[in-house]
Design an enzyme around this catalytic site. Sequence first.
Site, short mmCIF file in Angstrom:
data_model
loop_
_atom_site.label_atom_id
_atom_site.label_comp_id
_atom_site.label_asym_id
_atom_site.label_seq_id
_atom_site.Cartn_x
_atom_site.Cartn_y
_atom_site.Cartn_z
N VAL A 192 3.25 2.03 9.61
CA VAL A 192 2.54 3.24 10.05
C VAL A 192 2.92 4.38 9.11
O VAL A 192 4.09 4.75 9.01
CB VAL A 192 2.91 3.62 11.50
CG1 VAL A 192 2.12 4.86 11.93
CG2 VAL A 192 2.64 2.46 12.45
N GLU A 226 -7.12 -1.55 2.57
CA GLU A 226 -6.69 -2.93 2.46
C GLU A 226 -7.61 -3.64 1.46
O GLU A 226 -8.71 -3.14 1.15
CB GLU A 226 -6.78 -3.62 3.83
CG GLU A 226 -5.90 -3.02 4.91
CD GLU A 226 -4.43 -3.32 4.73
OE1 GLU A 226 -4.10 -4.18 3.87
OE2 GLU A 226 -3.61 -2.69 5.40
N ASP A 231 -7.26 -1.60 11.49
CA ASP A 231 -5.98 -1.17 10.92
C ASP A 231 -5.35 -0.06 11.75
O ASP A 231 -4.14 -0.07 12.01
CB ASP A 231 -6.20 -0.70 9.48
CG ASP A 231 -4.90 -0.41 8.77
OD1 ASP A 231 -4.07 -1.33 8.66
OD2 ASP A 231 -4.69 0.74 8.35
N LYS A 238 -1.84 0.16 14.09
CA LYS A 238 -0.82 1.21 13.94
C LYS A 238 -0.50 1.89 15.26
O LYS A 238 0.68 2.10 15.59
CB LYS A 238 -1.29 2.23 12.91
CG LYS A 238 -1.35 1.68 11.49
CD LYS A 238 -1.92 2.69 10.51
CE LYS A 238 -1.95 2.14 9.09
NZ LYS A 238 -2.54 3.09 8.12
N GLY A 279 -1.37 4.60 -0.26
CA GLY A 279 -1.11 4.54 -1.69
C GLY A 279 0.05 3.63 -2.00
O GLY A 279 1.01 3.53 -1.23
#
Length: 814
Positions: A608, A666, A677, A681, A796
């Site tokens: 996360v 992804e 996603d 999280k 990133g």
Amino acid sequence: MKVLKFGGTSVANAKNISLVKNIIANLESDKTVVVVSALGGITDLLLKTAALASSQDQTYKTILKEIEDRHLLTIKELIPIHSQSKVLSKVKSELNTLETLLEGAYLIGEITPKLSDKIVSYGELLSSYIISEYFIVEGIDVVHADSRQLIKTNSNFGKAAVNFELTNRNITSFIEDSKNSVIIMGGFISSAVNGDSTTLGRGGSDYTAAIVANAINAEVLEIWTDVSGMYTANPKIVKQAMAIPHISYEEAMELSHFGAKVLYPPTIQPVLTKGISIVIKNTFDPEAPGTLITKNKNGQGKTVRGISHVENIALVSLEGPGMVGITGISKRFFEVISTAGISVVMITQASSEHSICIGIDNQDADHAVQVINDAFDIEISLGKIKPVVAEKDLAIIALVGDNMKSHQGLSGKMFSTLGKNNVNIRAIAQGASERNISAVILKEDVKKALNTLHEEFFEENVKQLNLFVMGVGNVGAKFLNQIQSQKKYLKEKLKLNIRVIGMSNSRKMIFDEDGIPLKNWQELLNNGEEANRELFFDKVKKLNYRNSIFVDNTASQEVSETYNSYLRNSISVVTCNKIACSSAYDNYQELKDLARQYNAPFLFETNVGAGLPIIDTLKHLVASGDKILKIQAVLSGSLNFVFNNFNDTTTFHDIVKEAQVEGYTEPDPKIDLSGVDVMRKILILARESGNVLNIEDIQNNPFLPKESLETTNNEDFFKTLTKHEASFQEMYKKALDEDSKLKYVAQFEDGKASVGLQRIPKGHDFYNLEGSDNIVLFYTERYPNQPMIIKGAGAGADVTASGIFADIIRIGNF
């Protein structure tokens, strides 16, 4: 109820006894048993006196006078004049009886074990009485107990065996009947059932205390001596030695067997059976924490707990070609040694059966040589066995630690360290328990050897972390580069040596037991063997390195399903892969439990917020007793990037493509845009908050057209984005008309979680969130109105890699 034992140095003189009094006076226990040794050095003087008397040497009287003077002086220094008469009278009476016993030994010119026990028992009889009378004068509620009336033994004088059934009954009855808060008794002494005085052998005062602790089920046995616990090495030889805070019974027994004089091994047995803790404390520094000795610590703590030694050792070897394949040689050899009453300290035997080597006390060496050569006279005359000789003036050094059995390379490290310092090793022994590695060296090398080993194992030791990296794409490559650039800093500043032992991508894998050179890892990996997850795990397990860490930089479900195998083998897991922690709750909980059970950290901070300390902060809030009331968050750096850059002059297709190229999404961008996603999280955050939740419990409000969600590959997915551009522009225009911004928001409150695209008005914490940043608002009992906010780059390769790196360092600091 506590039992405290004070050794000879603690009660050596009036000054020291007054320190003991201060310790007792400050106790908070309702009832305490205090076991004391003879005044320091008195037992040795009594033995010497008896030996001189039995040899009809009248100088025994001089030593007897010294014994008398020591006790009388102690009384006069401790007890006021007006209270001395009774104590002096009692002590002089006992000393007169002692003198009569010694006269008897002198007249008959011998001393029996029975008489020796009676003579030597006066040390503890006198000290315990004097100390109890001193405590009474000082206002302590104390009663003196005669140990001979409580501890009953057989008639094996010199080292009597305790009758525990009768002894336990005597002790519990006495203590239950006593109204006093402190009971003082002498250690070491006991009596046979017929009343004859007996003694409990070497270390008897410790043993007495343990017997009492066992009988009364004491909460703790405190052994007070002149050092602050059991040390990593003999502090008189190794100045840098430090007290060991906590060790197991087994470790303490090993260290005691090998020269740690603060504890005698048989002491542990009565308390071990009941799991009673032992604390070694310093009479002269009572505030020092000392050493706590408890049951096995389940792998916790340092691999090597202490380095101990025994001096004055001799090696005796039985060897020859006639031993090979001949049954009964070992039996005969050890029977001879046993019959001669010689104690064996260490045994080692070559697998070829060509030789048996034993370590014994120097003083027994000549006798051992004689009896062994006599027993094997025929074999020696036939040349089948060589005449036995003894090599004297040696010493045994030993590494001790429960965890040594689960770490390879310790023996090599020990022997290479000694070899580099020119310490010659004469023999080696390691038990099957692997709790002790022993080596015989020259006595003259002891100081150098102990200091060398202590420096290697305890002083400013650089901790080595061995990494096995799965996945070396965008994130993995950045991670390896960060390790390479920070290697020197970590070693110098954090005392961490991080090595990558194995790595794998989807095609190839490589291993290097000395560490893979990271300057050219790509080339090495390309030339590696074919990748195989099962073989990768088998290799990691077989290497069995200490501080092993499996690092998963993939998004693979198959890889995530291997975590439990790593954790079961005490291999830590660090991952940015969210699948495991967002899988079925039972699997998530099993991984957490395995990490605790096998002392192998399972860290996933990057699940996360990439490198943001979101999960770590949440853990600290929960651990400190705070309760999470609500979580609101923008958790997708990719979606935030997309909606921050999407407008009426761009296309949704192009912005999503750009996010994929930049590494914000992804590999399959639908995972991000579908909300899956983000669902993972918020699920992880809810679970880390202490809630039982599964992915299907989360409400997903998708913004993608149904056609986009049903695609099975990236090419078809991107085609649908172009096809439905108008609907995306309409979403943008509605937000613009309301002077709002589109943000994909996750929320958890009252046990329910949801994710979906929202129009965020001006003034909201989410409104000005730029680029690929994430933001999390934690509303808790301590932050009910103004939430705790964590904000920053949430996507990133660089920041994700740094988050993985941070988890590695956390493990290094465990």
